[in-house]
Design an enzyme around this catalytic site. Structure first.
Site, short mmCIF file in Angstrom:
data_model
loop_
_atom_site.label_atom_id
_atom_site.label_comp_id
_atom_site.label_asym_id
_atom_site.label_seq_id
_atom_site.Cartn_x
_atom_site.Cartn_y
_atom_site.Cartn_z
N CYS A 118 0.90 -1.08 0.23
CA CYS A 118 -0.08 0.04 0.00
C CYS A 118 0.93 1.08 -0.04
O CYS A 118 1.45 1.36 -0.95
CB CYS A 118 -1.05 -0.03 1.05
SG CYS A 118 -2.16 1.02 0.99
N HIS A 221 -3.48 -4.72 0.27
CA HIS A 221 -3.02 -5.58 1.53
C HIS A 221 -3.14 -6.98 1.59
O HIS A 221 -4.00 -7.64 2.23
CB HIS A 221 -3.75 -5.01 2.73
CG HIS A 221 -3.32 -3.63 3.05
ND1 HIS A 221 -2.27 -3.20 4.13
CD2 HIS A 221 -3.95 -2.28 2.61
CE1 HIS A 221 -2.41 -1.90 4.13
NE2 HIS A 221 -3.08 -1.42 3.40
N GLU A 223 -1.70 -9.03 3.31
CA GLU A 223 -1.56 -9.58 5.08
C GLU A 223 -3.03 -10.23 5.52
O GLU A 223 -2.88 -10.98 6.25
CB GLU A 223 -0.78 -8.82 5.79
CG GLU A 223 -1.56 -7.64 6.29
CD GLU A 223 -1.42 -6.28 5.22
OE1 GLU A 223 -1.79 -5.15 5.59
OE2 GLU A 223 -0.80 -6.53 4.24
#
Length: 233
Positions: A118, A221, A223
């Site tokens: 990001c 993102h 994650e």
């Protein structure tokens, strides 16, 4: 158990966010979502948080096998990519950016693998000689909702990956559903940098620099692991 105790886990540094006094603490504090570290552990790495000490960047790098430049609710100073004006929506965190510039430049100089996520992609792009869109709604015609209204652990839109690029090799798909939490984006890339993913409105969603062993940026993102394609190794 043996995997968790293995001495061969690569050490992966993650940049922290920072906040002034208030909220969680009466004093200035660092922050990092747990899922960043959890994703590194799941991938076989040993996550290490990196405080904002630009003068110690080389000392950190001497201990690292990889670097993740994380996201956050702030922006890269437009002066760093040659802009003459700053959009009214731009918010900066000077100490954090100074550190991330130092540690990212040092990692690339050492050819340590770098992943920008990001805002980390945006900073990586600036380090590599590129520029940024300061506010997507002002520069993109009929933009998608890049600051998605639904929760960040859900998809906001799709991106198309470049055939044969590093990101495509990792994800093994051309169309990927991603989450989206940004108002800035890559505008132009530096010499030797490849755009490897775009959104339907033309916004650049991924970059890579083949001159390095591993140099990758993504605008979403991963994650959060909302797609199996983002968890492949």
């Amino acid at each position: 158990m043996s995997d968790n105790l293995s001495p061969n886990r690569p050490v992966v540094g993650l940049t922290l966010d920072s906040e002034e006094a208030g909220g969680w603490s009466k004093f200035p504090w660092y922050a990092l979502r747990q899922n960043y570290c959890a994703a590194v552990v799941k991938a076989g790495g040993l996550p290490i948080a990196l405080p904002h000490e630009p003068d110690l960047a080389e000392h950190y790098l001497a201990q690292l096998d990889g670097l993740i430049v994380t996201g956050g609710a702030f922006d890269v100073d437009p002066a760093l990519f040659g802009a003459n004006a700053r959009h009214e929506t731009v918010t900066t965190k000077t100490r954090r950016t100074d550190f991330e510039l130092a540690v990212t430049r040092g990692a690339l100089a050492r050819d340590i693998p770098v992943l920008g996520i990001c805002g980390g992609q945006q900073l990586l792009n600036v380090v590599l000689g590129g520029t940024l869109i300061q506010h997507i709604p002002d520069e993109i015609v009929e933009p998608l909702a890049h600051e998605q209204p639904n929760p960040r652990d859900e998809a906001g839109h799709e991106v198309t990956l470049l055939d044969g690029g590093l990101l495509h090799q990792i994800c093994k798909t051309r169309i990927l559903a991603v989450n989206s939490a940004h108002h800035q984006a890559v505008k132009s890339v530096g010499p030797g940098v490849i755009v490897n993913a775009t959104a339907g409105d033309g916004v650049i969603e991924g970059i890579e620099a083949p001159a390095y062993r591993f140099c990758l940026g993504v605008q979403w993102h991963p994650e959060f692991s909302i797609s199996p394609a983002t968890t492949r190794s």
